[in-house]
Design an enzyme around this catalytic site. Structure first.
Site, PDB file in Angstrom:
ATOM      1  N   ALA A   1       0.861  -1.175   0.000  1.00 38.05           N
ATOM      2  CA  ALA A   1       0.000   0.000   0.000  1.00 38.05           C
ATOM      3  C   ALA A   1       0.903   1.232   0.000  1.00 38.05           C
ATOM      4  O   ALA A   1       2.036   1.178   0.491  1.00 38.05           O
ATOM      5  CB  ALA A   1      -0.896  -0.024   1.227  1.00 38.05           C
TER       6      ALA A   1
ATOM      7  N   GLY B   1       0.383  -4.977   0.763  1.00 42.42           N
ATOM      8  CA  GLY B   1      -0.796  -5.052  -0.106  1.00 42.42           C
ATOM      9  C   GLY B   1      -0.531  -5.783  -1.410  1.00 42.42           C
ATOM     10  O   GLY B   1      -1.458  -6.347  -2.014  1.00 42.42           O
TER      11      GLY B   1
ATOM     12  N   GLU C   1      -0.961  -9.312  -0.574  1.00 45.55           N
ATOM     13  CA  GLU C   1      -2.395  -9.531  -0.333  1.00 45.55           C
ATOM     14  C   GLU C   1      -3.174  -9.588  -1.647  1.00 45.55           C
ATOM     15  O   GLU C   1      -4.111 -10.379  -1.792  1.00 45.55           O
ATOM     16  CB  GLU C   1      -2.926  -8.416   0.576  1.00 45.55           C
ATOM     17  CG  GLU C   1      -2.334  -8.508   1.976  1.00 45.55           C
ATOM     18  CD  GLU C   1      -2.601  -7.270   2.808  1.00 45.55           C
ATOM     19  OE1 GLU C   1      -2.131  -6.176   2.423  1.00 45.55           O
ATOM     20  OE2 GLU C   1      -3.292  -7.371   3.826  1.00 45.55           O
TER      21      GLU C   1
HETATM   22  N1  COA Z   1       4.582   3.098  -0.768  1.00 43.80           N
HETATM   23  C1  COA Z   1       4.973   4.228  -1.363  1.00 43.80           C
HETATM   24  N2  COA Z   1       6.068   4.342  -2.105  1.00 43.80           N
HETATM   25  C2  COA Z   1       6.823   3.247  -2.229  1.00 43.80           C
HETATM   26  C3  COA Z   1       6.502   2.026  -1.634  1.00 43.80           C
HETATM   27  C4  COA Z   1       5.316   1.974  -0.881  1.00 43.80           C
HETATM   28  N3  COA Z   1       4.883   0.849  -0.282  1.00 43.80           N
HETATM   29  N4  COA Z   1       7.445   1.118  -1.937  1.00 43.80           N
HETATM   30  C5  COA Z   1       8.341   1.752  -2.719  1.00 43.80           C
HETATM   31  N5  COA Z   1       7.969   3.042  -2.899  1.00 43.80           N
HETATM   32  C6  COA Z   1       8.661   4.080  -3.661  1.00 43.80           C
HETATM   33  C7  COA Z   1       9.894   4.594  -2.947  1.00 43.80           C
HETATM   34  O1  COA Z   1       9.521   5.569  -1.975  1.00 43.80           O
HETATM   35  C8  COA Z   1      10.675   5.145  -4.101  1.00 43.80           C
HETATM   36  O2  COA Z   1      10.118   6.382  -4.477  1.00 43.80           O
HETATM   37  P1  COA Z   1      11.117   7.649  -4.807  1.00 43.80           P
HETATM   38  O3  COA Z   1      11.946   7.181  -5.973  1.00 43.80           O
HETATM   39  O4  COA Z   1      10.179   8.762  -5.134  1.00 43.80           O
HETATM   40  O5  COA Z   1      11.930   7.849  -3.565  1.00 43.80           O
HETATM   41  C9  COA Z   1      10.376   4.177  -5.218  1.00 43.80           C
HETATM   42  O6  COA Z   1       9.154   3.521  -4.871  1.00 43.80           O
HETATM   43  C10 COA Z   1      11.442   3.120  -5.402  1.00 43.80           C
HETATM   44  O7  COA Z   1      11.611   2.447  -4.168  1.00 43.80           O
HETATM   45  P2  COA Z   1      13.043   2.231  -3.467  1.00 43.80           P
HETATM   46  O8  COA Z   1      12.798   2.035  -2.011  1.00 43.80           O
HETATM   47  O9  COA Z   1      13.976   3.317  -3.871  1.00 43.80           O
HETATM   48  O10 COA Z   1      13.489   0.866  -4.168  1.00 43.80           O
HETATM   49  P3  COA Z   1      14.515  -0.209  -3.588  1.00 43.80           P
HETATM   50  O11 COA Z   1      14.745  -1.161  -4.718  1.00 43.80           O
HETATM   51  O12 COA Z   1      15.677   0.441  -2.973  1.00 43.80           O
HETATM   52  O13 COA Z   1      13.737  -0.958  -2.400  1.00 43.80           O
HETATM   53  C11 COA Z   1      11.833  -2.108  -1.435  1.00 43.80           C
HETATM   54  C12 COA Z   1      12.630  -1.788  -2.705  1.00 43.80           C
HETATM   55  C13 COA Z   1      10.585  -2.853  -1.839  1.00 43.80           C
HETATM   56  C14 COA Z   1      12.691  -2.983  -0.484  1.00 43.80           C
HETATM   57  C15 COA Z   1      11.475  -0.796  -0.703  1.00 43.80           C
HETATM   58  O14 COA Z   1      10.894   0.092  -1.650  1.00 43.80           O
HETATM   59  C16 COA Z   1      10.472  -0.971   0.423  1.00 43.80           C
HETATM   60  O15 COA Z   1      10.836  -1.427   1.498  1.00 43.80           O
HETATM   61  N6  COA Z   1       9.186  -0.570   0.201  1.00 43.80           N
HETATM   62  C17 COA Z   1       8.164  -0.601   1.200  1.00 43.80           C
HETATM   63  C18 COA Z   1       7.701  -2.008   1.476  1.00 43.80           C
HETATM   64  C19 COA Z   1       6.612  -2.023   2.526  1.00 43.80           C
HETATM   65  O16 COA Z   1       6.829  -1.725   3.680  1.00 43.80           O
HETATM   66  N7  COA Z   1       5.388  -2.378   2.096  1.00 43.80           N
HETATM   67  C20 COA Z   1       4.257  -2.480   2.970  1.00 43.80           C
HETATM   68  C21 COA Z   1       3.467  -1.226   2.923  1.00 43.80           C
HETATM   69  S1  COA Z   1       2.051  -1.324   4.018  1.00 43.80           S
END
Ligand code: COA
Length: 265
Positions: free
Chosen positions: A71, A116, A119
């Site tokens: 999400a 999400g 999910e």
């Molecule tokens: N919500 C909003 N934005 C998200 C997101 C999320 N769940 N997951 C990734 N993004 C965005 C990042 O903020 C980033 O945006 P930016 O370029 O404007 O800063 C972009 O997507 C790329 O993500 P980034 O974190 O730079 O990629 P990465 O390859 O380094 O890491 C993940 C990948 C998946 C490990 C990391 O993005 C992450 O931990 N995301 C959240 C996962 C999470 O907690 N999900 C549950 C949500 S309830």
């Protein structure tokens, strides 16, 4: 090859092919994070496809390196509880739409399926993963819990102990571990993931669509019922199909040693 026009969406694309459709989450710069618009569009697309008698299976996948990284955290950070409830309801409405659709859905998980995203994949009938896929429910890292069905569907898919372990620790697992615990049905190299999902969607599309729809309904509803009631549900659905031309056609074609021509009637 596209065979029909579909509405245009901002956050997803929908491609219709002979017998099935592919819905692609399309916010690759945000790893397909699920915001409200995306949830609304995914649900609208599923409801539209459910009205299309030519769609017998749906593939759900993601553009870029993620299926969906969860999400949208930037959309959630300031949400008061009432808005969070509405957001969770919108997520559940997508799951409900997938489960109520007459056609099966296959999640083709290309990369991250977190929160999400995991999910959404779980609301599909089954999951194929690429060797690059990663799964997890990391919501506890953010001080919340899964809100789009994860606490319920994950436990139903992999068992309560494994679901709780994933939800309590927020651990992220790879495709092989997801296969081992039964979260996914198969793992394919990334380049063969969509071809494999298409092959299976085409195969399903060639079967009697009313029979597949009843199979989906009975396996889904029956899973939450005591065996006796679930067996009755099955017997009723079995009988119902004997009132269709597809049953006559399927059995006649077998006896005449020819492929059946199902019409969905
Ligand atoms: N919500 C909003 N934005 C998200 C997101 C999320 N769940 N997951 C990734 N993004 C965005 C990042 O903020 C980033 O945006 P930016 O370029 O404007 O800063 C972009 O997507 C790329 O993500 P980034 O974190 O730079 O990629 P990465 O390859 O380094 O890491 C993940 C990948 C998946 C490990 C990391 O993005 C992450 O931990 N995301 C959240 C996962 C999470 O907690 N999900 C549950 C949500 S309830």
């Amino acid at each position: 090859m596209s065979t029909a026009t579909t509405p245009t969406y901002e956050t997803i694309t929908v491609e219709r092919e002979e017998g099935f459709a592919t819905l692609t989450l399309n916010r690759p710069d945000k790893l397909n994070a699920l915001n409200e618009l995306l949830l609304v569009e995914v649900r609208a697309a599923i409801l539209t496809l459910a009205q299309d008698r030519g769609v017998h299976a749906l593939i759900v996948t993601g553009a870029g390196k993620a299926f969906a990284a969860g999400a949208d955290i930037s959309a959630m950070i300031e949400m008061p509880p009432a808005m969070a409830k509405a957001f969770a309801d919108a997520g559940h409405a997508v799951g409900d739409a997938l489960e109520s659709a007459p056609f099966p859905s296959i999640a083709a998980v290309n990369g991250f399926a977190l929160g999400g995203g995991c999910e959404l994949a779980l609301a599909c009938d089954f999951i194929y993963a690429s060797d690059k896929a990663k799964f997890g429910q990391p919501e506890v890292n953010l001080g919340v819990i899964p809100g789009f069905g994860g606490t319920q569907r994950l436990a139903r898919r992999v068992g309560l102990g494994r679901a709780r372990e994933l939800c309590y620790t927020g651990d992220i697992i790879g495709a092989d571990e997801a296969l081992r615990i039964g979260l996914v049905n198969a793992v394919h190299p990334l380049e063969s993931l969509l071809p494999k999902a298409r092959e299976v969607a085409k195969k399903i599309a060639q079967k009697g669509p009313l029979a597949v729809a009843q199979c989906k309904r009975v396996t889904g509803r029956g899973a939450d019922l005591p065996l006796e009631r679930a067996s009755e549900l099955e017997a009723q659905a079995f009988a119902l199909l004997f009132g269709t031309s597809d049953q006559r056609e399927g059995m006649k074609a077998f006896l005449e040693k020819r492929p059946p021509q199902f019409t969905g009637r």
